[in-house]
Design an enzyme around this catalytic site. Structure first.
Site, PDB file in Angstrom:
ATOM      1  N   HIS A 101     -67.919 -68.368  26.255  1.00  0.00           N
ATOM      2  CA  HIS A 101     -68.780 -69.408  25.704  1.00  0.00           C
ATOM      3  C   HIS A 101     -68.747 -70.624  26.622  1.00  0.00           C
ATOM      4  O   HIS A 101     -67.834 -70.782  27.421  1.00  0.00           O
ATOM      5  CB  HIS A 101     -68.378 -69.793  24.273  1.00  0.00           C
ATOM      6  CG  HIS A 101     -66.971 -70.288  24.136  1.00  0.00           C
ATOM      7  ND1 HIS A 101     -65.873 -69.454  24.173  1.00  0.00           N
ATOM      8  CD2 HIS A 101     -66.487 -71.539  23.957  1.00  0.00           C
ATOM      9  CE1 HIS A 101     -64.767 -70.172  24.009  1.00  0.00           C
ATOM     10  NE2 HIS A 101     -65.108 -71.443  23.888  1.00  0.00           N
ATOM     11  N   HIS A 103     -69.309 -74.863  26.695  1.00  0.00           N
ATOM     12  CA  HIS A 103     -69.421 -76.128  25.973  1.00  0.00           C
ATOM     13  C   HIS A 103     -70.413 -77.028  26.709  1.00  0.00           C
ATOM     14  O   HIS A 103     -70.326 -77.185  27.930  1.00  0.00           O
ATOM     15  CB  HIS A 103     -68.074 -76.857  25.947  1.00  0.00           C
ATOM     16  CG  HIS A 103     -66.991 -76.137  25.239  1.00  0.00           C
ATOM     17  ND1 HIS A 103     -66.614 -76.444  23.959  1.00  0.00           N
ATOM     18  CD2 HIS A 103     -66.189 -75.117  25.636  1.00  0.00           C
ATOM     19  CE1 HIS A 103     -65.621 -75.649  23.593  1.00  0.00           C
ATOM     20  NE2 HIS A 103     -65.348 -74.831  24.597  1.00  0.00           N
TER      21      HIS A 103
END
Length: 138
Positions: A101, A103
């Site tokens: 993932h 940010h």
């Protein structure tokens, strides 16, 4: 492939509710529940990849353009002065959920610094030796 025990797989595929900012066939972008600043978003692939090293190249090619799109929207909508794009790999690097993932953290004028470090001062010899070791590992 999806991991039935992965919380980010469940969020990315709509099994767990989230505040979704964007979605397409490959990704869901959500607001982080523990934000570093207002508007902190996470780009979650819908397929499970443990980290950057496991990421499919076709998916990887889409991540940075999507990060730019989300960052630009954060600046426009929230008045952010900039944004950090952060991606952690491994426990020592700060990865706490082992589903790749990214940010996208909006930065505001006068706010505390989040992503910083004190620059080192290696010698030319140390840089040469470090560079040699990395090149050999490629």
């Amino acid at each position: 492939m999806k991991d039935k025990d992965c919380i980010f797989c469940k969020i990315a595929n709509g099994e767990i509710p989230s505040t979704t900012l964007y979605e397409d066939e490959d990704f869901r972008v959500i607001l982080d529940l523990g934000p570093g600043s207002k508007g902190h978003a996470l780009i979650l692939p819908k397929e499970h990849f443990r980290d950057l090293n496991a990421l499919d190249p076709a998916v990887a090619a889409k991540v940075l353009p999507l990060a730019a799109k989300i960052g630009a929207a954060q600046m426009k909508a929230l008045g952010a002065a900039g944004y950090n794009v952060v991606q952690n790999n491994g426990t020592e690097a700060g990865q706490t959920v082992f589903h790749f993932h990214v940010h996208i953290i909006p930065r505001y004028a006068g706010a505390p610094k989040i992503v910083t470090w004190t620059p080192g001062s290696p010698s030319k010899e140390e840089l040469a030796e470090t560079g040699s070791r990395i090149r050999e590992a490629l």
